[in-house]
Write an enzyme that holds these catalytic residues in place. Structure first.
Site, PDB file in Angstrom:
ATOM      1  N   TYR A 147      89.207  45.094  17.639  1.00  0.00           N
ATOM      2  CA  TYR A 147      88.991  44.303  16.430  1.00  0.00           C
ATOM      3  C   TYR A 147      90.056  44.617  15.381  1.00  0.00           C
ATOM      4  CZ  TYR A 147      84.295  43.281  18.176  1.00  0.00           C
ATOM      5  OH  TYR A 147      83.228  42.860  18.927  1.00  0.00           O
ATOM      6  N   GLY A 159      66.704  39.128  32.958  1.00  0.00           N
ATOM      7  CA  GLY A 159      66.079  38.070  32.178  1.00  0.00           C
ATOM      8  C   GLY A 159      65.698  38.516  30.789  1.00  0.00           C
ATOM      9  N   GLY A 168      74.485  36.775  24.905  1.00  0.00           N
ATOM     10  CA  GLY A 168      73.330  36.939  24.031  1.00  0.00           C
ATOM     11  C   GLY A 168      73.234  35.830  22.998  1.00  0.00           C
ATOM     12  N   ASP A 169      74.378  35.397  22.475  1.00  0.00           N
ATOM     13  CA  ASP A 169      74.386  34.293  21.512  1.00  0.00           C
ATOM     14  C   ASP A 169      73.931  33.000  22.176  1.00  0.00           C
ATOM     15  OD1 ASP A 169      75.546  36.195  19.807  1.00  0.00           O
ATOM     16  OD2 ASP A 169      77.567  35.588  20.390  1.00  0.00           O
TER      17      ASP A 169
END
Length: 317
Positions: free
Chosen positions: A104, A231, A257-258
């Protein structure tokens, strides 16, 4: 833009991707990234009205960010432009077939300078759901205050809040995250976390059932626990429901996840029952991991059935 179904708040990044080691050089491809903007794109592709708000630099990467969001049908009318700070960058290198490394460059970025005044007008315009993550409050003191204010303002206005814990170890420690996120979760109607993030919104060392019970006592009505390839589990006061992951060939887990969150919220907007919401969440997660990029592979509504009963190597003619 009319009142959105979904309003998301956060930092949109520009992701520069390499198919090999960064140190060896080679071509980089440019992509939109950021957890909240990923969710907004996923929801918009399924035909819902989505809006994203944050601070965006006036540099070329900032222009790219807004152009990509507009192209996806995501509303950006409430965005604040910042001429004094750069766009945050994220570099991804496919180091091996199984390992992707992320770097980052976001310190001092426009997005990290988010403040309460940036959010007053968008929140006043309303939404059916406000989506927040645990990433943005880790960026700066002003961003932390803005997210806290947004959650409180939404609740006061009758707007339900969805909180995805989304802990980033490079941004803050677990103790620092817990100090902020545990109180924030008390404003949410839906809390989403991976199994190893749950203690960040509850007591340290408490097991899943204890954290869920505590969140229910604080007014949360749904707790979603992401289990990766196994899941997800959904806790509601009526009980626990599990949905398995779809069997697909995983090529890139970034943004999965988004995608899960976008699918769940889409189902909520469509009035699906819990089972239907979970199935749609699992479907979008499968699309995400089986295609490269943060959100590029997410489906349109007409494509939701593409993975139904599919086989590896399927060709649709």
């Amino acid at each position: 833009m009319t009142t959105p179904d979904l309003l998301t708040v956060g930092e949109a990044l520009v992701s520069l991707r390499s198919a090999g080691p960064l140190a060896a050089g080679g071509a980089l491809t440019t992509h939109l990234a950021g957890a909240e903007s990923n969710v907004a794109v996923g929801v918009a592709r399924l035909g819902h009205r989505a809006a994203w708000v944050g601070r965006v630099s006036t540099d070329e990467f900032g222009e790219f960010t807004l152009r990509q969001l507009r192209a996806e049908g995501v509303g950006v009318d409430g965005v604040t432009r910042d001429p004094d700070r750069p766009t945050g960058l994220m570099f991804l290198e496919q180091r091996t077939a199984d390992v992707t490394r992320v770097q980052y460059h976001r310190a001092g970025s426009a997005g990290s300078a988010l403040r309460v005044d940036d959010l007053r007008a968008p929140l006043a315009a309303g939404a059916r759901m406000l989506h927040l993550t645990g990433i943005t409050p880790a960026l700066s003191d002003t961003a932390r205050e803005a997210i806290r204010w947004a959650a409180e303002a939404a609740v006061a206005a009758g707007i339900p809040v969805c909180l995805d814990v989304n802990h980033r170890v490079r941004l803050w420690s677990r103790d620092s995250a817990r100090e902020v996120l545990a109180p924030l979760a008390g404003h949410a109607s839906t809390v989403i976390a991976s199994a190893d993030e749950l203690d960040l919104v509850g007591d340290p060392g408490a097991d899943e059932s204890a954290v869920v019970a505590e969140l229910f006592r604080r007014g949360v009505d749904t707790v979603l626990v992401k289990l990766g390839s196994e899941g997800a589990r959904a806790h509601t006061p009526a009980g626990v429901e599990h949905v398995g992951a779809l069997a697909v060939t995983a090529v890139d887990t970034v943004g999965a996840g988004d995608a899960f969150t976008a699918g769940y919220l889409s189902g909520w907007f469509d009035g699906l029952d819990l089972t239907g919401r979970l199935r749609r969440a699992a479907t979008l997660g499968a699309f995400a991991v089986s295609s490269r990029g943060d959100c590029e592979g997410l489906p349109r509504r007409a494509e939701l059935s593409l993975l139904d009963g599919h086989e590896a190597g399927s060709v649709l003619r």
